[in-house]
Scaffold this motif. Structure first.
Motif, PDB file in Angstrom:
ATOM      1  N   LEU A 307     -12.547   4.923 -11.031  1.00 40.94           N
ATOM      2  CA  LEU A 307     -13.686   5.768 -11.381  1.00 40.94           C
ATOM      3  C   LEU A 307     -13.382   7.257 -11.424  1.00 40.94           C
ATOM      4  O   LEU A 307     -14.111   8.022 -12.080  1.00 40.94           O
ATOM      5  N   ALA A 308     -12.317   7.685 -10.747  1.00 34.16           N
ATOM      6  CA  ALA A 308     -12.093   9.125 -10.563  1.00 34.16           C
ATOM      7  C   ALA A 308     -11.888   9.890 -11.863  1.00 34.16           C
ATOM      8  O   ALA A 308     -12.488  10.950 -12.073  1.00 34.16           O
ATOM      9  N   THR A 309     -11.056   9.379 -12.738  1.00 37.82           N
ATOM     10  CA  THR A 309     -10.722  10.136 -13.949  1.00 37.82           C
ATOM     11  C   THR A 309     -11.862  10.098 -14.966  1.00 37.82           C
ATOM     12  O   THR A 309     -12.227  11.128 -15.544  1.00 37.82           O
ATOM     13  N   SER A 310     -12.437   8.911 -15.174  1.00 41.62           N
ATOM     14  CA  SER A 310     -13.477   8.770 -16.191  1.00 41.62           C
ATOM     15  C   SER A 310     -14.808   9.386 -15.780  1.00 41.62           C
ATOM     16  O   SER A 310     -15.560   9.864 -16.635  1.00 41.62           O
ATOM     17  N   HIS A 311     -15.120   9.393 -14.471  1.00 36.09           N
ATOM     18  CA  HIS A 311     -16.456   9.817 -14.052  1.00 36.09           C
ATOM     19  C   HIS A 311     -16.479  10.989 -13.065  1.00 36.09           C
ATOM     20  O   HIS A 311     -17.516  11.641 -12.930  1.00 36.09           O
ATOM     21  N   LEU A 312     -15.389  11.237 -12.380  1.00 36.19           N
ATOM     22  CA  LEU A 312     -15.384  12.311 -11.382  1.00 36.19           C
ATOM     23  C   LEU A 312     -14.518  13.490 -11.798  1.00 36.19           C
ATOM     24  O   LEU A 312     -14.345  14.444 -11.037  1.00 36.19           O
ATOM     25  N   ASP A 313     -13.927  13.394 -12.988  1.00 37.96           N
ATOM     26  CA  ASP A 313     -13.144  14.489 -13.566  1.00 37.96           C
ATOM     27  C   ASP A 313     -11.990  14.904 -12.658  1.00 37.96           C
ATOM     28  O   ASP A 313     -11.796  16.088 -12.373  1.00 37.96           O
ATOM     29  N   MET A 314     -11.199  13.910 -12.220  1.00 39.79           N
ATOM     30  CA  MET A 314     -10.025  14.243 -11.422  1.00 39.79           C
ATOM     31  C   MET A 314      -8.922  13.219 -11.665  1.00 39.79           C
ATOM     32  O   MET A 314      -9.177  12.049 -11.923  1.00 39.79           O
ATOM     33  N   THR A 315      -7.713  13.712 -11.592  1.00 40.77           N
ATOM     34  CA  THR A 315      -6.540  12.834 -11.643  1.00 40.77           C
ATOM     35  C   THR A 315      -6.103  12.562 -10.207  1.00 40.77           C
ATOM     36  O   THR A 315      -6.406  13.339  -9.296  1.00 40.77           O
ATOM     37  N   LEU A 316      -5.365  11.489 -10.023  1.00 41.40           N
ATOM     38  CA  LEU A 316      -5.002  11.113  -8.651  1.00 41.40           C
ATOM     39  C   LEU A 316      -3.861  10.100  -8.651  1.00 41.40           C
ATOM     40  O   LEU A 316      -3.392   9.675  -9.710  1.00 41.40           O
ATOM     41  N   HIS A 317      -3.421   9.723  -7.464  1.00 39.92           N
ATOM     42  CA  HIS A 317      -2.410   8.690  -7.327  1.00 39.92           C
ATOM     43  C   HIS A 317      -2.762   7.760  -6.176  1.00 39.92           C
ATOM     44  O   HIS A 317      -3.497   8.134  -5.260  1.00 39.92           O
ATOM     45  N   PHE A 318      -2.244   6.530  -6.259  1.00 36.06           N
ATOM     46  CA  PHE A 318      -2.439   5.511  -5.238  1.00 36.06           C
ATOM     47  C   PHE A 318      -1.085   4.896  -4.925  1.00 36.06           C
ATOM     48  O   PHE A 318      -0.305   4.597  -5.829  1.00 36.06           O
ATOM     49  N   LEU A 319      -0.803   4.669  -3.639  1.00 32.46           N
ATOM     50  CA  LEU A 319       0.452   4.054  -3.221  1.00 32.46           C
ATOM     51  C   LEU A 319       0.189   3.029  -2.128  1.00 32.46           C
ATOM     52  O   LEU A 319      -0.593   3.279  -1.208  1.00 32.46           O
ATOM     53  N   ARG A 320       0.827   1.875  -2.239  1.00 34.48           N
ATOM     54  CA  ARG A 320       0.926   0.957  -1.108  1.00 34.48           C
ATOM     55  C   ARG A 320       2.406   0.833  -0.802  1.00 34.48           C
ATOM     56  O   ARG A 320       3.194   0.381  -1.649  1.00 34.48           O
ATOM     57  N   VAL A 321       2.791   1.221   0.393  1.00 35.23           N
ATOM     58  CA  VAL A 321       4.196   1.307   0.777  1.00 35.23           C
ATOM     59  C   VAL A 321       4.455   0.446   2.006  1.00 35.23           C
ATOM     60  O   VAL A 321       3.686   0.477   2.970  1.00 35.23           O
ATOM     61  N   ASN A 322       5.509  -0.349   1.967  1.00 42.41           N
ATOM     62  CA  ASN A 322       5.882  -1.179   3.112  1.00 42.41           C
ATOM     63  C   ASN A 322       6.451  -0.318   4.234  1.00 42.41           C
ATOM     64  O   ASN A 322       6.848   0.830   4.019  1.00 42.41           O
ATOM     65  N   GLY A 323       6.548  -0.922   5.401  1.00 39.90           N
ATOM     66  CA  GLY A 323       7.040  -0.180   6.553  1.00 39.90           C
ATOM     67  C   GLY A 323       8.451   0.337   6.399  1.00 39.90           C
ATOM     68  O   GLY A 323       8.840   1.318   7.035  1.00 39.90           O
ATOM     69  N   ASP A 324       9.251  -0.309   5.526  1.00 40.55           N
ATOM     70  CA  ASP A 324      10.612   0.172   5.303  1.00 40.55           C
ATOM     71  C   ASP A 324      10.681   1.271   4.249  1.00 40.55           C
ATOM     72  O   ASP A 324      11.762   1.766   3.938  1.00 40.55           O
ATOM     73  N   GLY A 325       9.521   1.644   3.689  1.00 38.39           N
ATOM     74  CA  GLY A 325       9.492   2.728   2.700  1.00 38.39           C
ATOM     75  C   GLY A 325       9.499   2.268   1.260  1.00 38.39           C
ATOM     76  O   GLY A 325       9.446   3.097   0.344  1.00 38.39           O
ATOM     77  N   ALA A 326       9.550   0.957   1.033  1.00 35.21           N
ATOM     78  CA  ALA A 326       9.594   0.441  -0.341  1.00 35.21           C
ATOM     79  C   ALA A 326       8.195   0.432  -0.942  1.00 35.21           C
ATOM     80  O   ALA A 326       7.226   0.027  -0.310  1.00 35.21           O
ATOM     81  N   LEU A 327       8.103   0.879  -2.178  1.00 38.57           N
ATOM     82  CA  LEU A 327       6.829   0.948  -2.883  1.00 38.57           C
ATOM     83  C   LEU A 327       6.438  -0.445  -3.375  1.00 38.57           C
ATOM     84  O   LEU A 327       7.167  -1.071  -4.144  1.00 38.57           O
ATOM     85  N   GLN A 328       5.294  -0.935  -2.930  1.00 36.35           N
ATOM     86  CA  GLN A 328       4.825  -2.255  -3.321  1.00 36.35           C
ATOM     87  C   GLN A 328       3.892  -2.176  -4.531  1.00 36.35           C
ATOM     88  O   GLN A 328       3.976  -2.985  -5.446  1.00 36.35           O
ATOM     89  N   LYS A 329       2.988  -1.207  -4.517  1.00 42.96           N
ATOM     90  CA  LYS A 329       2.086  -0.958  -5.642  1.00 42.96           C
ATOM     91  C   LYS A 329       1.981   0.542  -5.847  1.00 42.96           C
ATOM     92  O   LYS A 329       2.059   1.312  -4.879  1.00 42.96           O
TER      93      LYS A 329
END
Length: 480
Positions: A307-329
């Motif tokens: 919803l952020a970009t289309s309706h709240l006029d903001m860009t952003l990022h999302f990260l899910r990171v494992n405990g070892d530092g590997a990016l999962q999503k």
């Protein structure tokens, strides 16, 4: 070149080719080589491996060089097709069908061989579409992520579909209830059944004949998971999904049902009213959004990206990171330089140790979000990170924005700041010079093998799902 280095079927065809070209029968060539005609027939059919001395005798009798006899090339088009067909019929894929082997005879027309071979090729092609190697899966994931970035991670048609179905269930305010999810299923002609024996490879199973959606026991901890799983199954029906013909299509269908479930649990209009008010108050928080709709932190964070970009006029990022530092999503449309491999894939790549997605693991108070500003080569970013744990290990969920947009969020006043120069290896991947000189050549770690990196995803009607288990499960419950 020895016989072992040459394909026996090709060798047999080449011997037969030169023999018939010279007008010799099996017995005639056999007698010249000290071999019975029946034994020579076995060699020509690729069923016996001749000794090198016999091959030399055969080459001499046929008047060809030994190297010519042992060439890997089929002697003609028909031979090439016969060899390919013989190999195809020995493939376990064909063997699993329980059909007889078709013996190619001298009198079989060439079009018949070509037709049979065409069927085998199509069988192989369709089987390959139902399986995904790690490389194919990574490529499909990368293409999907880029597609959603171009769309601002927003799918308006699914937004409207979810909005309509939630209203039709009678829902008005607050978190979507289990009863309302059941009503949504009933309106499609399905009932929700909670069972203890779901196949291990599934999250839910839908019986299209008897109108049932089977889910795990209702007593499992946390209500969000069950509501989400039911909504995903409902989403398949509402979106009129057909059996996926490729792994890329399977991923797209999974994204669509996840999106539908999130849009139903956090309806667009209600979510926007909540988030817009929080933005006006400069108190945007994933924590508050999560609690308002009774969902997980990760679900709320991902929904914010919708919803952020289309309706709240903001860009952003999302990260899910494992405990070892590997990016999962990961998702970004704000310019955050996510780590990528040579194919452009981010899954499994290690994020910078200076980012809050990793530094939050060292934070002493894990009950609330951890806030941090991070200076990067692409600019300064603010982020809020929440850590958690599963039986598989720790993980962190981060949502962040460029510096100029941090003013809308709670936690913007944090004094926590770090500097990241990744992908420059001197940032966090290259060991200290003095330490490296002390230990270089003096350490031998035994690496943990990640088996999923080597294995393809299991094949089947749906990737990773055991069809036999599913059908046995449905058969057992159909009588109830």
């Amino acid at each position: 070149m020895t016989p072992q280095a040459s394909d026996l079927m090709t060798l047999g065809h080449r011997i037969r080719h030169f023999r018939t070209e010279r007008g010799l029968t099996l017995d005639q060539l056999g007698s010249q080589s000290g071999l019975a005609g029946s034994q020579l027939s076995l060699i020509e059919n690729g069923r016996r491996e001749p000794k090198l001395s016999l091959l030399q005798d055969l080459a001499a009798a046929l008047g060809v060089e030994l190297a010519e006899l042992l060439s890997r090339e089929a002697p003609n088009k028909r031979a090439a097709l016969e060899i390919e067909l013989a190999r195809a019929q020995k493939n376990p894929l064909y063997g699993a069908l329980g059909l007889p082997i078709v013996k190619v005879t001298k009198g079989m027309p060439l079009p018949a061989i070509e037709s049979l071979l065409g069927l085998h090729r199509e069988l192989s092609r369709r089987a390959s579409e139902a399986i995904a190697t790690p490389e194919e899966a990574r490529r499909a994931n990368t293409e999907l992520r880029e597609r959603m970035r171009d769309e601002g991670n927003y799918l308006p048609s699914i937004e409207q579909l979810a909005e309509d179905r939630v209203r039709a269930s009678g829902h008005t305010v607050g978190a979507l209830t289990h009863r309302e999810v059941s009503v949504m299923a009933e309106q499609l002609g399905f009932s929700l059944i909670y069972v203890n024996d779901l196949p291990n490879s599934t999250r839910s199973v839908t019986d299209l004949v008897n109108g049932r959606i089977y889910l795990p026991p209702a007593s499992i901890p946390g209500g969000h998971g069950l509501r989400s799983m039911a909504l995903q199954a409902i989403g398949h029906r509402l979106l009129q999904h057909e059996r996926p013909s490729s792994y890329a299509e399977f991923l797209w269908q999974r994204l669509e049902i996840n999106y539908f479930a999130a849009a139903a649990l956090m309806p667009r209009d209600a979510s926007l009213a909540f988030l817009s008010n929080a933005k006006r108050e400069r108190e945007l928080s994933v924590e508050d959004f999560r609690d308002a709709f009774g969902v997980t932190h990760e679900a709320a964070a991902l929904r914010l990206t919708n919803l952020a970009t289309s309706h709240l006029d903001m860009t952003l990022h999302f990260l899910r990171v494992n405990g070892d530092g590997a990016l999962q999503k990961g998702y970004e449309n704000d310019g955050l330089p996510l780590p990528v491999d040579v194919t452009g894939s981010i899954e499994g790549q290690y994020v910078c140790k200076q980012w809050s997605a990793r530094s939050a693991f060292t934070h002493t108070n894990r009950t609330t979000e951890f806030y941090q500003y991070t200076d990067t080569p692409a600019g300064t970013f603010w982020s809020a990170t929440q850590t958690g744990a599963t039986p598989a290990g720790e993980f962190s969920i981060s949502v962040g924005v460029p510096f100029a947009q941090a003013k809308w969020f709670r936690g913007r006043e944090t004094t926590q700041r770090s500097v990241s120069t990744c992908p420059d290896e001197s940032c966090c991947r290259r060991p200290d010079g003095a330490m490296a000189s002390r230990w270089a050549g003096r350490a031998w770690p035994s690496a943990r093998l990640h088996a999923h990196v080597l294995s393809p995803l299991p094949s089947g009607t749906f990737p990773g799902v055991d069809d036999t288990e599913v059908y046995e499960f449905l058969e057992a419950h159909a009588q109830e």
